[in-house]
Design a protein around this motif. Structure first.
Motif, short mmCIF file in Angstrom:
data_model
loop_
_atom_site.label_atom_id
_atom_site.label_comp_id
_atom_site.label_asym_id
_atom_site.label_seq_id
_atom_site.Cartn_x
_atom_site.Cartn_y
_atom_site.Cartn_z
N TYR A 210 43.56 44.48 41.69
CA TYR A 210 43.42 44.73 43.13
C TYR A 210 43.51 43.41 43.88
CZ TYR A 210 41.67 49.51 42.48
OH TYR A 210 41.55 50.83 42.17
N ASP A 211 44.01 43.47 45.09
CA ASP A 211 44.01 42.28 45.95
C ASP A 211 42.66 42.23 46.66
OD1 ASP A 211 44.68 40.06 47.37
OD2 ASP A 211 45.98 41.11 48.80
N HIS A 212 41.66 41.88 45.89
CA HIS A 212 40.28 41.85 46.41
C HIS A 212 39.56 40.68 45.75
CE1 HIS A 212 36.18 43.01 47.31
NE2 HIS A 212 36.64 43.93 48.13
N PRO A 213 38.83 39.91 46.54
CA PRO A 213 38.19 38.71 45.96
C PRO A 213 37.16 39.01 44.89
CG PRO A 213 37.46 39.10 48.23
CD PRO A 213 38.61 40.02 47.99
N ASN A 214 36.66 40.22 44.85
CA ASN A 214 35.63 40.56 43.84
C ASN A 214 36.20 41.18 42.57
OD1 ASN A 214 33.72 39.61 45.61
ND2 ASN A 214 33.24 41.65 46.44
N ASP A 215 37.52 41.31 42.50
CA ASP A 215 38.09 41.90 41.29
C ASP A 215 38.11 40.85 40.17
OD1 ASP A 215 39.40 43.22 39.32
OD2 ASP A 215 41.22 43.66 40.47
N PRO A 216 37.35 41.07 39.09
CA PRO A 216 37.29 40.07 38.01
C PRO A 216 38.46 40.15 37.04
CG PRO A 216 35.88 41.92 37.47
CD PRO A 216 36.47 42.22 38.83
N ASN A 217 39.31 41.14 37.21
CA ASN A 217 40.44 41.32 36.31
C ASN A 217 41.34 40.08 36.34
OD1 ASN A 217 42.56 42.27 34.78
ND2 ASN A 217 42.77 44.21 35.89
N THR A 218 41.69 39.55 35.16
CA THR A 218 42.52 38.35 35.10
C THR A 218 44.02 38.66 35.14
OG1 THR A 218 42.42 38.41 32.69
CG2 THR A 218 40.80 37.03 33.82
N ALA A 219 44.36 39.93 35.25
CA ALA A 219 45.77 40.32 35.34
C ALA A 219 46.37 39.73 36.63
CB ALA A 219 45.89 41.84 35.36
N PRO A 220 47.67 39.47 36.62
CA PRO A 220 48.29 38.83 37.79
C PRO A 220 48.45 39.79 38.97
CG PRO A 220 49.96 39.36 36.16
CD PRO A 220 48.64 39.68 35.52
N LEU A 221 48.37 39.23 40.17
CA LEU A 221 48.70 39.98 41.37
C LEU A 221 50.21 40.05 41.52
CD1 LEU A 221 46.16 38.47 43.94
CD2 LEU A 221 46.29 40.89 43.26
N ASP A 222 50.67 41.08 42.21
CA ASP A 222 52.09 41.22 42.51
C ASP A 222 52.30 40.88 43.98
OD1 ASP A 222 54.66 41.97 43.06
OD2 ASP A 222 54.51 43.99 42.19
N PRO A 223 52.94 39.75 44.29
CA PRO A 223 53.09 39.36 45.70
C PRO A 223 53.99 40.31 46.49
CG PRO A 223 54.41 37.94 44.28
CD PRO A 223 53.57 38.80 43.37
N ASP A 224 54.73 41.14 45.80
CA ASP A 224 55.63 42.07 46.49
C ASP A 224 55.03 43.47 46.63
OD1 ASP A 224 57.79 40.27 46.90
OD2 ASP A 224 58.23 40.41 44.76
N PHE A 225 53.77 43.59 46.27
CA PHE A 225 53.11 44.89 46.43
C PHE A 225 52.15 44.84 47.61
CE2 PHE A 225 49.72 48.01 45.17
CZ PHE A 225 50.48 49.13 45.45
N GLN A 226 52.20 45.90 48.41
CA GLN A 226 51.31 46.05 49.57
C GLN A 226 50.12 46.89 49.11
OE1 GLN A 226 53.17 47.59 53.26
NE2 GLN A 226 51.36 48.92 53.39
N TYR A 227 49.02 46.27 48.88
CA TYR A 227 47.93 46.90 48.14
C TYR A 227 47.24 48.05 48.86
CZ TYR A 227 48.44 43.44 44.53
OH TYR A 227 48.94 42.69 43.50
N TRP A 228 47.42 48.14 50.15
CA TRP A 228 46.87 49.30 50.86
C TRP A 228 47.77 49.64 52.04
CZ3 TRP A 228 45.05 48.40 55.93
CH2 TRP A 228 44.74 47.06 56.26
N GLY A 229 47.65 50.88 52.48
CA GLY A 229 48.48 51.35 53.58
C GLY A 229 47.81 52.49 54.31
#
Ligand SMILES: [Fe+2]
Length: 236
Positions: free
Chosen positions: A118-137
Protein backbone atom coordinates in the motif's frame (compact mmCIF):
# COMPACT_ATOMS: atom_id res chain seq x y z
CA UNK A 1 -8.52 7.87 12.00
CA UNK A 2 -11.94 9.16 11.10
CA UNK A 3 -12.04 11.26 7.98
CA UNK A 4 -15.03 12.89 6.42
CA UNK A 5 -15.40 13.91 2.82
CA UNK A 6 -16.31 17.53 2.52
CA UNK A 7 -18.92 18.66 0.00
CA UNK A 8 -16.22 20.66 -1.75
CA UNK A 9 -14.25 17.48 -2.38
CA UNK A 10 -17.28 15.83 -3.91
CA UNK A 11 -17.85 18.86 -6.07
CA UNK A 12 -14.22 18.83 -7.13
CA UNK A 13 -14.29 15.28 -8.36
CA UNK A 14 -17.43 15.98 -10.35
CA UNK A 15 -15.63 18.60 -12.38
CA UNK A 16 -14.63 17.31 -15.79
CA UNK A 17 -10.94 17.03 -16.54
CA UNK A 18 -8.94 15.74 -19.40
CA UNK A 19 -8.12 12.43 -17.75
CA UNK A 20 -11.77 11.63 -17.54
CA UNK A 21 -12.03 11.53 -21.28
CA UNK A 22 -11.46 7.79 -21.16
CA UNK A 23 -14.53 7.46 -19.03
CA UNK A 24 -16.68 9.05 -21.68
CA UNK A 25 -15.61 6.30 -24.03
CA UNK A 26 -15.12 3.48 -21.58
CA UNK A 27 -18.80 2.78 -20.91
CA UNK A 28 -19.47 2.09 -24.57
CA UNK A 29 -16.34 0.00 -24.91
CA UNK A 30 -17.10 -1.81 -21.72
CA UNK A 31 -20.67 -2.44 -22.73
CA UNK A 32 -19.43 -3.92 -25.97
CA UNK A 33 -16.99 -6.12 -24.09
CA UNK A 34 -19.70 -7.13 -21.72
CA UNK A 35 -21.88 -8.21 -24.58
CA UNK A 36 -19.09 -10.32 -26.02
CA UNK A 37 -18.50 -12.21 -22.82
CA UNK A 38 -22.15 -12.37 -21.82
CA UNK A 39 -21.49 -10.12 -18.87
CA UNK A 40 -24.39 -8.25 -17.33
CA UNK A 41 -24.26 -5.29 -15.00
CA UNK A 42 -27.10 -6.91 -13.13
CA UNK A 43 -25.46 -10.30 -13.03
CA UNK A 44 -25.24 -10.57 -9.27
CA UNK A 45 -27.73 -7.97 -8.14
CA UNK A 46 -28.99 -8.80 -4.72
CA UNK A 47 -32.50 -10.16 -4.88
CA UNK A 48 -33.41 -8.89 -1.44
CA UNK A 49 -31.28 -5.75 -1.29
CA UNK A 50 -29.94 -6.59 2.13
CA UNK A 51 -27.32 -4.11 3.26
CA UNK A 52 -23.83 -5.08 2.19
CA UNK A 53 -21.78 -6.46 5.04
CA UNK A 54 -19.53 -4.00 6.83
CA UNK A 55 -15.90 -5.02 7.13
CA UNK A 56 -12.83 -3.60 8.79
CA UNK A 57 -11.43 -0.45 7.23
CA UNK A 58 -7.94 -1.76 7.85
CA UNK A 59 -4.84 0.27 8.68
CA UNK A 60 -4.08 1.57 5.20
CA UNK A 61 -6.91 3.97 4.40
CA UNK A 62 -5.24 6.66 2.28
CA UNK A 63 -4.07 9.60 4.33
CA UNK A 64 -1.84 11.30 1.78
CA UNK A 65 -3.60 13.39 -0.84
CA UNK A 66 -2.83 12.73 -4.48
CA UNK A 67 -3.56 14.86 -7.49
CA UNK A 68 -4.85 11.91 -9.45
CA UNK A 69 -7.88 10.38 -7.81
CA UNK A 70 -10.01 9.41 -10.78
CA UNK A 71 -11.54 6.05 -11.63
CA UNK A 72 -8.61 4.75 -13.69
CA UNK A 73 -6.03 3.45 -11.23
CA UNK A 74 -3.85 1.92 -13.93
CA UNK A 75 -2.15 5.19 -14.83
CA UNK A 76 -0.89 8.14 -12.84
CA UNK A 77 -1.29 11.72 -13.99
CA UNK A 78 2.02 13.09 -15.27
CA UNK A 79 3.54 9.67 -15.90
CA UNK A 80 3.55 7.66 -19.08
CA UNK A 81 3.83 4.18 -17.59
CA UNK A 82 1.16 1.62 -16.97
CA UNK A 83 0.61 -0.01 -13.60
CA UNK A 84 2.05 -3.51 -13.25
CA UNK A 85 -0.51 -6.26 -12.94
CA UNK A 86 -3.56 -7.81 -14.51
CA UNK A 87 -6.14 -5.21 -15.43
CA UNK A 88 -9.56 -5.60 -13.84
CA UNK A 89 -12.72 -3.59 -14.34
CA UNK A 90 -14.94 -3.35 -11.31
CA UNK A 91 -18.41 -1.93 -11.71
CA UNK A 92 -21.70 -2.10 -9.92
CA UNK A 93 -24.85 -0.40 -8.78
CA UNK A 94 -25.39 1.23 -5.42
CA UNK A 95 -28.89 0.69 -4.06
CA UNK A 96 -30.63 1.20 -0.75
CA UNK A 97 -32.23 -1.61 1.20
CA UNK A 98 -35.55 -0.88 -0.55
CA UNK A 99 -33.78 -1.74 -3.83
CA UNK A 100 -33.89 1.84 -5.10
CA UNK A 101 -30.78 2.99 -6.93
CA UNK A 102 -28.70 5.65 -5.20
CA UNK A 103 -27.35 8.26 -7.61
CA UNK A 104 -24.73 10.74 -6.48
CA UNK A 105 -23.07 8.42 -3.95
CA UNK A 106 -19.33 8.82 -3.50
CA UNK A 107 -17.56 5.48 -3.95
CA UNK A 108 -13.94 5.36 -2.81
CA UNK A 109 -11.64 2.41 -3.36
CA UNK A 110 -8.12 1.78 -2.14
CA UNK A 111 -5.88 -1.24 -2.51
CA UNK A 112 -2.38 -2.65 -2.69
CA UNK A 113 -0.44 -2.66 -5.94
CA UNK A 114 0.49 -5.93 -7.64
CA UNK A 115 3.34 -6.55 -5.18
CA UNK A 116 0.95 -6.33 -2.21
CA UNK A 117 2.22 -2.95 -1.02
CA UNK A 118 0.00 0.00 0.00
CA UNK A 119 1.09 3.58 -0.52
CA UNK A 120 0.77 4.26 3.18
CA UNK A 121 3.49 5.24 5.65
CA UNK A 122 2.38 2.59 8.14
CA UNK A 123 2.58 -0.35 5.74
CA UNK A 124 5.49 -2.51 7.00
CA UNK A 125 5.52 -4.65 3.86
CA UNK A 126 8.98 -4.51 2.24
CA UNK A 127 7.55 -5.21 -1.23
CA UNK A 128 8.20 -2.41 -3.73
CA UNK A 129 5.72 0.32 -4.55
CA UNK A 130 4.59 0.75 -8.14
CA UNK A 131 5.06 4.41 -9.17
CA UNK A 132 2.64 3.91 -12.05
CA UNK A 133 -0.21 2.70 -9.88
CA UNK A 134 -2.81 5.09 -8.47
CA UNK A 135 -3.44 3.50 -5.11
CA UNK A 136 -6.88 4.96 -4.54
CA UNK A 137 -9.64 6.51 -6.58
CA UNK A 138 -13.13 7.89 -6.42
CA UNK A 139 -16.31 7.61 -8.43
CA UNK A 140 -19.72 9.21 -8.09
CA UNK A 141 -22.67 7.02 -9.00
CA UNK A 142 -24.62 8.18 -12.03
CA UNK A 143 -28.38 8.57 -12.36
CA UNK A 144 -28.70 4.78 -12.42
CA UNK A 145 -26.63 4.34 -9.27
CA UNK A 146 -23.79 2.94 -11.36
CA UNK A 147 -20.04 3.22 -10.75
CA UNK A 148 -17.01 1.78 -12.54
CA UNK A 149 -13.29 1.56 -11.86
CA UNK A 150 -10.37 0.35 -13.94
CA UNK A 151 -7.65 -1.07 -11.74
CA UNK A 152 -5.32 -4.05 -11.36
CA UNK A 153 -5.54 -7.27 -9.41
CA UNK A 154 -4.08 -6.40 -5.99
CA UNK A 155 -1.29 -8.51 -4.60
CA UNK A 156 -1.70 -10.64 -1.50
CA UNK A 157 0.20 -9.40 1.55
CA UNK A 158 1.09 -10.65 5.03
CA UNK A 159 -1.19 -9.39 7.78
CA UNK A 160 0.83 -11.24 10.43
CA UNK A 161 3.09 -14.29 10.66
CA UNK A 162 0.26 -16.75 10.10
CA UNK A 163 -2.13 -14.78 7.96
CA UNK A 164 -1.82 -13.67 4.36
CA UNK A 165 -4.59 -11.46 3.14
CA UNK A 166 -6.03 -12.50 -0.23
CA UNK A 167 -6.30 -9.99 -3.05
CA UNK A 168 -9.02 -7.53 -2.12
CA UNK A 169 -10.22 -4.00 -2.76
CA UNK A 170 -11.40 -1.73 0.02
CA UNK A 171 -14.60 0.24 -0.55
CA UNK A 172 -16.10 3.24 1.23
CA UNK A 173 -19.51 4.50 0.13
CA UNK A 174 -20.94 7.79 1.32
CA UNK A 175 -23.99 9.89 0.64
CA UNK A 176 -25.83 12.31 2.84
CA UNK A 177 -28.95 10.61 4.16
CA UNK A 178 -27.33 7.16 4.23
CA UNK A 179 -25.10 5.35 6.67
CA UNK A 180 -21.51 5.28 5.53
CA UNK A 181 -20.47 1.81 4.44
CA UNK A 182 -16.92 0.47 4.58
CA UNK A 183 -16.36 -2.98 3.18
CA UNK A 184 -13.99 -5.12 1.12
CA UNK A 185 -14.40 -6.97 -2.16
CA UNK A 186 -12.69 -10.27 -2.98
CA UNK A 187 -11.92 -12.27 -6.11
CA UNK A 188 -13.64 -15.61 -6.60
CA UNK A 189 -11.25 -18.50 -7.00
CA UNK A 190 -8.42 -17.04 -4.91
CA UNK A 191 -7.12 -19.83 -2.67
CA UNK A 192 -6.31 -17.40 0.16
CA UNK A 193 -10.00 -16.50 0.52
CA UNK A 194 -10.66 -19.67 2.48
CA UNK A 195 -8.33 -18.74 5.34
CA UNK A 196 -8.82 -14.99 5.49
CA UNK A 197 -9.84 -14.06 9.01
CA UNK A 198 -11.83 -11.00 7.94
CA UNK A 199 -13.71 -12.78 5.18
CA UNK A 200 -14.33 -15.83 7.38
CA UNK A 201 -15.91 -13.62 10.04
CA UNK A 202 -18.84 -13.02 7.68
CA UNK A 203 -21.82 -15.30 7.29
CA UNK A 204 -21.93 -17.57 4.25
CA UNK A 205 -24.40 -15.30 2.47
CA UNK A 206 -22.39 -12.21 3.33
CA UNK A 207 -19.24 -13.85 1.99
CA UNK A 208 -21.02 -14.67 -1.23
CA UNK A 209 -22.11 -11.06 -1.62
CA UNK A 210 -18.55 -9.69 -1.37
CA UNK A 211 -16.74 -12.33 -3.45
CA UNK A 212 -16.99 -11.36 -7.10
CA UNK A 213 -16.70 -13.70 -10.07
CA UNK A 214 -14.52 -11.95 -12.63
CA UNK A 215 -14.81 -12.94 -16.25
CA UNK A 216 -12.25 -12.57 -19.00
CA UNK A 217 -13.07 -9.93 -21.58
CA UNK A 218 -12.32 -10.19 -25.27
CA UNK A 219 -9.22 -8.03 -24.75
CA UNK A 220 -7.81 -10.31 -22.07
CA UNK A 221 -8.76 -8.08 -19.17
CA UNK A 222 -11.13 -9.13 -16.40
CA UNK A 223 -14.46 -7.63 -15.43
CA UNK A 224 -16.63 -8.14 -12.41
CA UNK A 225 -19.78 -6.72 -10.85
CA UNK A 226 -19.88 -5.68 -7.23
CA UNK A 227 -23.33 -4.36 -6.39
CA UNK A 228 -23.58 -2.56 -3.08
CA UNK A 229 -26.51 -1.89 -0.79
CA UNK A 230 -26.43 0.92 1.77
CA UNK A 231 -28.85 1.83 4.53
CA UNK A 232 -30.86 5.01 4.61
CA UNK A 233 -30.70 6.89 7.88
CA UNK A 234 -34.48 7.04 7.73
CA UNK A 235 -36.47 3.93 8.66
CA UNK A 236 -37.68 2.10 5.53
FE1 LIG B 1 -6.23 -4.37 2.66
Amino acid sequence: MKTETKPTEVTAILKPDSRRSFLKNAPLAFTALAGIVGFSAKANSAATCEATARQARGPFYPIVNQADKDTDLTTVQGRTGQATGAIVWVEGTVRDTACSVVPGALVEIWQACASGKYDHPNDPNTAPLDPDFQYWGRAVTDASGHYRFKTILPGAYPADQNWVRPPHIHFRIMKRGYHELITQMYFKGEALNADDLILKSLSASEQKSVIVDFVRTATGESAGVFDIQIKSVSPA
